[in-house]
Design an enzyme around this catalytic site. Sequence first.
Site, PDB file in Angstrom:
ATOM      1  CE  LYS A  40      -7.333   6.565   4.568  1.00  0.00           C
ATOM      2  NZ  LYS A  40      -5.884   6.321   4.396  1.00  0.00           N
ATOM      3  CE  LYS A  43      -2.275   1.677   3.705  1.00  0.00           C
ATOM      4  NZ  LYS A  43      -2.051   3.125   3.695  1.00  0.00           N
ATOM      5  CG  ASN A  83     -15.960  18.154 -12.804  1.00  0.00           C
ATOM      6  OD1 ASN A  83     -16.187  17.372 -13.723  1.00  0.00           O
ATOM      7  ND2 ASN A  83     -15.171  19.217 -12.926  1.00  0.00           N
ATOM      8  NE  ARG A 128       1.446   2.693  13.006  1.00  0.00           N
ATOM      9  CZ  ARG A 128       0.602   3.583  13.505  1.00  0.00           C
ATOM     10  NH1 ARG A 128       1.069   4.570  14.244  1.00  0.00           N
ATOM     11  NH2 ARG A 128      -0.682   3.505  13.257  1.00  0.00           N
ATOM     12  CG  ASP A 169      -4.808   4.442   1.888  1.00  0.00           C
ATOM     13  OD1 ASP A 169      -5.970   4.854   1.738  1.00  0.00           O
ATOM     14  OD2 ASP A 169      -4.282   4.271   3.007  1.00  0.00           O
TER      15      ASP A 169
HETATM   16  O1  C5P Z   1       0.652   1.066  11.000  1.00  0.00           O
HETATM   17  P1  C5P Z   1      -0.784   0.656  10.802  1.00  0.00           P
HETATM   18  O2  C5P Z   1      -0.946  -0.848  10.629  1.00  0.00           O
HETATM   19  O3  C5P Z   1      -1.706   1.240  11.836  1.00  0.00           O
HETATM   20  O4  C5P Z   1      -1.150   1.274   9.377  1.00  0.00           O
HETATM   21  C1  C5P Z   1      -2.439   1.249   8.859  1.00  0.00           C
HETATM   22  C2  C5P Z   1      -2.419   1.860   7.493  1.00  0.00           C
HETATM   23  O5  C5P Z   1      -3.730   1.799   6.961  1.00  0.00           O
HETATM   24  C3  C5P Z   1      -1.992   3.320   7.459  1.00  0.00           C
HETATM   25  O6  C5P Z   1      -1.259   3.494   6.262  1.00  0.00           O
HETATM   26  C4  C5P Z   1      -3.292   4.087   7.392  1.00  0.00           C
HETATM   27  O7  C5P Z   1      -3.165   5.279   6.662  1.00  0.00           O
HETATM   28  C5  C5P Z   1      -4.206   3.110   6.638  1.00  0.00           C
HETATM   29  N1  C5P Z   1      -5.638   3.218   6.908  1.00  0.00           N
HETATM   30  C6  C5P Z   1      -6.170   3.104   8.180  1.00  0.00           C
HETATM   31  N2  C5P Z   1      -7.517   3.225   8.367  1.00  0.00           N
HETATM   32  C7  C5P Z   1      -8.345   3.425   7.344  1.00  0.00           C
HETATM   33  C8  C5P Z   1      -7.814   3.521   6.043  1.00  0.00           C
HETATM   34  C9  C5P Z   1      -6.454   3.402   5.860  1.00  0.00           C
HETATM   35  O8  C5P Z   1      -5.425   2.880   9.126  1.00  0.00           O
HETATM   36  N3  C5P Z   1      -9.658   3.474   7.521  1.00  0.00           N
END
Ligand code: C5P
Length: 236
Positions: A60, A31, A66, A213, A58
């Site tokens: 978002k 991602k 538009n 992480r 990702d």
């Molecule tokens: O480090 P961790 O496992 O918490 O990372 C989660 C990842 O998923 C991050 O990159 C975060 O931006 C993304 N994310 C999230 N929650 C969402 C959508 C995306 O934690 N609803």
Amino acid sequence: MNTSPIIALDFDSAEKTFDFLHSFDGGLNVKVGMQLYYKEGPSIVARLKDQGYDVFLDLKLHDIPNTVKSSMEVLAGMGANLVNVHAAGGKTMMEAALEGLDKGTPMGKNRPSLIAVTQLTSTDEQQVRKEQLIEVSLQQSVLHYGQLSKEAGLDGVVCSVHEAAVLTDVCGKEFFKVTPGIRLADGGAHDQKRIATPEEARLAGSTHIVVGRAITGANDPLAAYNIINAQWKGAK
Ligand code: C5P
């Protein structure tokens, strides 16, 4: 994109990203989030694709229909496998996102799958009520956004493990339930509020898990990935 864990490459440069990926075999799901994309631009997606990775871009998106449509048209040309918007942008915005993707997908290529963020996994019940002034429960809010995303023709949603089962009941098994907030039983939550283990995600019906992480911050990231993958796949 296959169902292997999606590693969140939350690094601040391409150099650190490829250093990290060095110990992994190719062909993984990764991602690219805002930090890496804003730093490196479209070339990071192209490089990862060239090396055989499937890419969830990702970013978002959440803007007027538009603008989202024309931006998705550009993203479709980059070769990402999965892209996303915020469901809070509304049904018309989500439909516009799909139109943009259809228009921008190069001839002979597959349109990237499109999913919508329902409620961020860093959001808790109190924030939904006090900050967003939403009077239904967090789960009902996620479910509502899930149904709206499905009506708009999207391929699925981003949700926490805690809503995956009810989304399966309402939106179907095939509808993507991509779940971040994944931690091993002994791992810290960091800024995430709605966390779960890979096994809980599997049992709840998540179709994909996103792990940052718990892998990137581990002493041995490859070992952490293998443990998470085994738990996710249900291997003994
Ligand atoms: O480090 P961790 O496992 O918490 O990372 C989660 C990842 O998923 C991050 O990159 C975060 O931006 C993304 N994310 C999230 N929650 C969402 C959508 C995306 O934690 N609803």
